[in-house]
Design a protein around this motif. Structure first.
Motif, PDB file in Angstrom:
ATOM      1  N   LEU A   3       0.998  -1.131  -0.210  1.00  0.00           N
ATOM      2  CA  LEU A   3      -0.174  -0.137  -0.155  1.00  0.00           C
ATOM      3  C   LEU A   3       1.183   1.169   0.352  1.00  0.00           C
ATOM      4  N   LEU A   4       0.373   2.293  -0.436  1.00  0.00           N
ATOM      5  CA  LEU A   4       1.018   3.329  -0.781  1.00  0.00           C
ATOM      6  C   LEU A   4      -0.016   4.645   0.109  1.00  0.00           C
ATOM      7  N   LEU A   5       0.155   5.049   0.937  1.00  0.00           N
ATOM      8  CA  LEU A   5      -1.214   5.417   1.609  1.00  0.00           C
ATOM      9  C   LEU A   5      -0.330   7.104   1.276  1.00  0.00           C
ATOM     10  N   VAL A   6      -1.691   7.863   1.191  1.00  0.00           N
ATOM     11  CA  VAL A   6      -1.215   9.080   1.162  1.00  0.00           C
ATOM     12  C   VAL A   6      -2.064   9.867   1.530  1.00  0.00           C
ATOM     13  N   ASP A   7      -2.104  11.042   1.505  1.00  0.00           N
ATOM     14  CA  ASP A   7      -2.424  12.170   2.343  1.00  0.00           C
ATOM     15  C   ASP A   7      -3.201  12.908   1.036  1.00  0.00           C
ATOM     16  N   LEU A   8      -4.522  13.850   1.542  1.00  0.00           N
ATOM     17  CA  LEU A   8      -4.776  14.425  -0.094  1.00  0.00           C
ATOM     18  C   LEU A   8      -4.808  15.605   0.462  1.00  0.00           C
ATOM     19  N   ASP A   9      -5.180  16.475   1.160  1.00  0.00           N
ATOM     20  CA  ASP A   9      -4.859  18.159   1.233  1.00  0.00           C
ATOM     21  C   ASP A   9      -3.230  18.073   1.478  1.00  0.00           C
ATOM     22  N   LYS A 141      -6.191  10.520  12.291  1.00  0.00           N
ATOM     23  CA  LYS A 141      -4.773  10.916  11.791  1.00  0.00           C
ATOM     24  C   LYS A 141      -4.404  11.823  13.084  1.00  0.00           C
ATOM     25  N   PRO A 142      -3.232  11.595  13.891  1.00  0.00           N
ATOM     26  CA  PRO A 142      -2.104  10.490  13.913  1.00  0.00           C
ATOM     27  C   PRO A 142      -2.574   9.143  14.143  1.00  0.00           C
ATOM     28  N   ASP A 143      -4.196   9.132  14.843  1.00  0.00           N
ATOM     29  CA  ASP A 143      -4.468   7.816  15.364  1.00  0.00           C
ATOM     30  C   ASP A 143      -3.167   6.636  14.729  1.00  0.00           C
ATOM     31  N   PRO A 144      -2.698   6.071  14.684  1.00  0.00           N
ATOM     32  CA  PRO A 144      -2.500   4.214  13.720  1.00  0.00           C
ATOM     33  C   PRO A 144      -3.704   3.766  13.965  1.00  0.00           C
ATOM     34  N   ALA A 145      -4.537   3.684  13.976  1.00  0.00           N
ATOM     35  CA  ALA A 145      -5.604   2.922  14.479  1.00  0.00           C
ATOM     36  C   ALA A 145      -6.606   3.384  12.526  1.00  0.00           C
ATOM     37  N   ILE A 146      -6.272   4.574  12.039  1.00  0.00           N
ATOM     38  CA  ILE A 146      -6.448   4.888  10.835  1.00  0.00           C
ATOM     39  C   ILE A 146      -5.851   4.516  10.202  1.00  0.00           C
ATOM     40  N   GLY A 165       3.154  12.765   2.790  1.00  0.00           N
ATOM     41  CA  GLY A 165       1.736  13.663   3.042  1.00  0.00           C
ATOM     42  C   GLY A 165       2.481  14.907   3.589  1.00  0.00           C
ATOM     43  N   ASP A 166       1.666  16.196   4.060  1.00  0.00           N
ATOM     44  CA  ASP A 166       2.658  17.153   4.327  1.00  0.00           C
ATOM     45  C   ASP A 166       2.741  17.712   6.274  1.00  0.00           C
ATOM     46  N   SER A 167       1.500  17.038   6.717  1.00  0.00           N
ATOM     47  CA  SER A 167       1.492  17.370   8.584  1.00  0.00           C
ATOM     48  C   SER A 167       2.501  16.421   8.745  1.00  0.00           C
ATOM     49  N   ALA A 168       3.911  17.091   9.713  1.00  0.00           N
ATOM     50  CA  ALA A 168       4.352  16.205  10.497  1.00  0.00           C
ATOM     51  C   ALA A 168       3.981  15.547  11.646  1.00  0.00           C
ATOM     52  N   GLN A 169       2.841  16.201  11.714  1.00  0.00           N
ATOM     53  CA  GLN A 169       2.564  15.401  13.112  1.00  0.00           C
ATOM     54  C   GLN A 169       1.064  14.335  12.673  1.00  0.00           C
ATOM     55  N   ALA A 170       0.416  14.214  12.029  1.00  0.00           N
ATOM     56  CA  ALA A 170      -0.871  13.815  11.429  1.00  0.00           C
ATOM     57  C   ALA A 170      -0.779  12.753  10.331  1.00  0.00           C
ATOM     58  N   ALA A 175       2.016   8.238  11.167  1.00  0.00           N
ATOM     59  CA  ALA A 175       2.449   7.064   9.818  1.00  0.00           C
ATOM     60  C   ALA A 175       3.213   5.923  11.103  1.00  0.00           C
ATOM     61  N   ARG A 176       4.376   6.698  11.297  1.00  0.00           N
ATOM     62  CA  ARG A 176       5.213   6.372  12.895  1.00  0.00           C
ATOM     63  C   ARG A 176       4.845   5.504  13.675  1.00  0.00           C
ATOM     64  N   ASN A 177       3.620   5.967  14.487  1.00  0.00           N
ATOM     65  CA  ASN A 177       2.832   4.970  15.204  1.00  0.00           C
ATOM     66  C   ASN A 177       2.269   3.877  14.759  1.00  0.00           C
ATOM     67  N   ALA A 178       2.467   4.003  13.409  1.00  0.00           N
ATOM     68  CA  ALA A 178       2.105   2.338  12.976  1.00  0.00           C
ATOM     69  C   ALA A 178       3.078   1.918  12.746  1.00  0.00           C
ATOM     70  N   GLY A 179       4.487   2.514  12.626  1.00  0.00           N
ATOM     71  CA  GLY A 179       5.359   1.881  11.686  1.00  0.00           C
ATOM     72  C   GLY A 179       5.602   1.096  10.791  1.00  0.00           C
ATOM     73  N   LEU A 180       5.085   2.579  10.461  1.00  0.00           N
ATOM     74  CA  LEU A 180       5.353   3.016   8.829  1.00  0.00           C
ATOM     75  C   LEU A 180       6.626   4.089   8.005  1.00  0.00           C
ATOM     76  N   PRO A 181       7.237   3.963   7.563  1.00  0.00           N
ATOM     77  CA  PRO A 181       7.916   4.348   6.952  1.00  0.00           C
ATOM     78  C   PRO A 181       7.081   5.783   6.109  1.00  0.00           C
ATOM     79  N   GLY A 182       7.573   7.108   6.797  1.00  0.00           N
ATOM     80  CA  GLY A 182       7.147   8.471   5.614  1.00  0.00           C
ATOM     81  C   GLY A 182       8.138   9.186   4.880  1.00  0.00           C
ATOM     82  N   VAL A 183       7.645   9.616   3.998  1.00  0.00           N
ATOM     83  CA  VAL A 183       7.310  10.810   3.503  1.00  0.00           C
ATOM     84  C   VAL A 183       7.515  12.510   3.450  1.00  0.00           C
ATOM     85  N   TRP A 184       7.727  13.017   3.704  1.00  0.00           N
ATOM     86  CA  TRP A 184       7.555  14.220   4.446  1.00  0.00           C
ATOM     87  C   TRP A 184       7.207  15.220   3.140  1.00  0.00           C
ATOM     88  N   LEU A 185       6.205  15.951   2.701  1.00  0.00           N
ATOM     89  CA  LEU A 185       6.440  16.864   1.608  1.00  0.00           C
ATOM     90  C   LEU A 185       6.554  18.360   2.672  1.00  0.00           C
TER      91      LEU A 185
END
Length: 215
Positions: A3-9, A141-146, A165-170, A175-185
């Protein structure tokens, strides 16, 4: 296929640019000036100001009848969507990701109606495998459950998944809380947190996909 999870806004869509265009048109129609438009952009809070409260602030600033706040709220939401411009570079990046075996899936905070309007207006609903919106999921977000919920909706596990995604926290923190690596815009901003750093930093969504694909 991961999965490539992506933010929208401000990830798949240029929300900030749409807000600026909407603000200029809104104040122009009401005899306002550049300072009023700048105030609107600031008051919007990058979308984090609750929409009902934002509509009330607008009514007070521009001397609108309190009974018109419902119409103002509808204009805030509808006007933003009308100003969104599809980005061919984003579409091409999503298609590159899919061709490389990734499954793009949107995870976004907001109301279902508004976020789906954005997806359909820009045609992104046809470019992603699906989406989860916080109001519909009962999780934000940032709840890892989502992220786990999104994986379930997509019919896949989070094994090998990444988040853009562009939000450092959300986005990145979630993603970090869910154990996933992230790419920050970064959107021209410095990283705002000291507790952790993003795994990767990108200038744009297409650049983020390049990073995911190892390019």
């Amino acid at each position: 296929m991961p999965l490539l999870l992506v933010d929208l806004d401000n990830t798949l869509i240029d929300r900030a640019g749409a807000v600026e265009r909407w603000a200029r048109g809104f104040v122009s129609a009401r005899g306002g000036d550049a300072a009023d438009a700048a105030w609107l952009v600031t008051a919007d809070g990058d979308g984090l100001e609750p929409r009902e409260r934002f509509a009330g602030m607008i009514a007070e600033r521009f001397g609108l009848d309190a009974q018109d706040e419902g119409a103002t709220l509808a204009e805030v939401r509808g006007g933003l969507v009308r100003q969104l411009v599809p980005d061919d570079a984003v579409t091409r990046a999503l298609r590159r990701a899919r061709a490389a075996g990734w499954i793009p899936f949107v995870v976004t905070n907001g109301t279902v109606e508004q976020q789906e309007r954005k997806l359909r207006h820009t045609g992104l609903d046809r470019e992603v495998a699906g989406w989860v919106v916080s109001a519909g999921a009962g999780l934000r977000k940032p709840d890892p459950a989502i992220f786990h919920f999104a994986a379930g909706q997509a019919g896949h596990s989070l094994d090998g998944a990444m988040m853009i995604g562009d939000s450092a926290q959300a986005d990145i923190g979630g993603a970090r809380n869910a154990g996933l690596p992230g790419v920050w815009l970064h959107r021209g901003r410095p990283w705002p947190l000291s507790a952790y750093e993003p795994d990767h930093v990108a200038d744009s969504f297409p650049h983020a996909v390049d990073i995911v694909l190892g390019g």
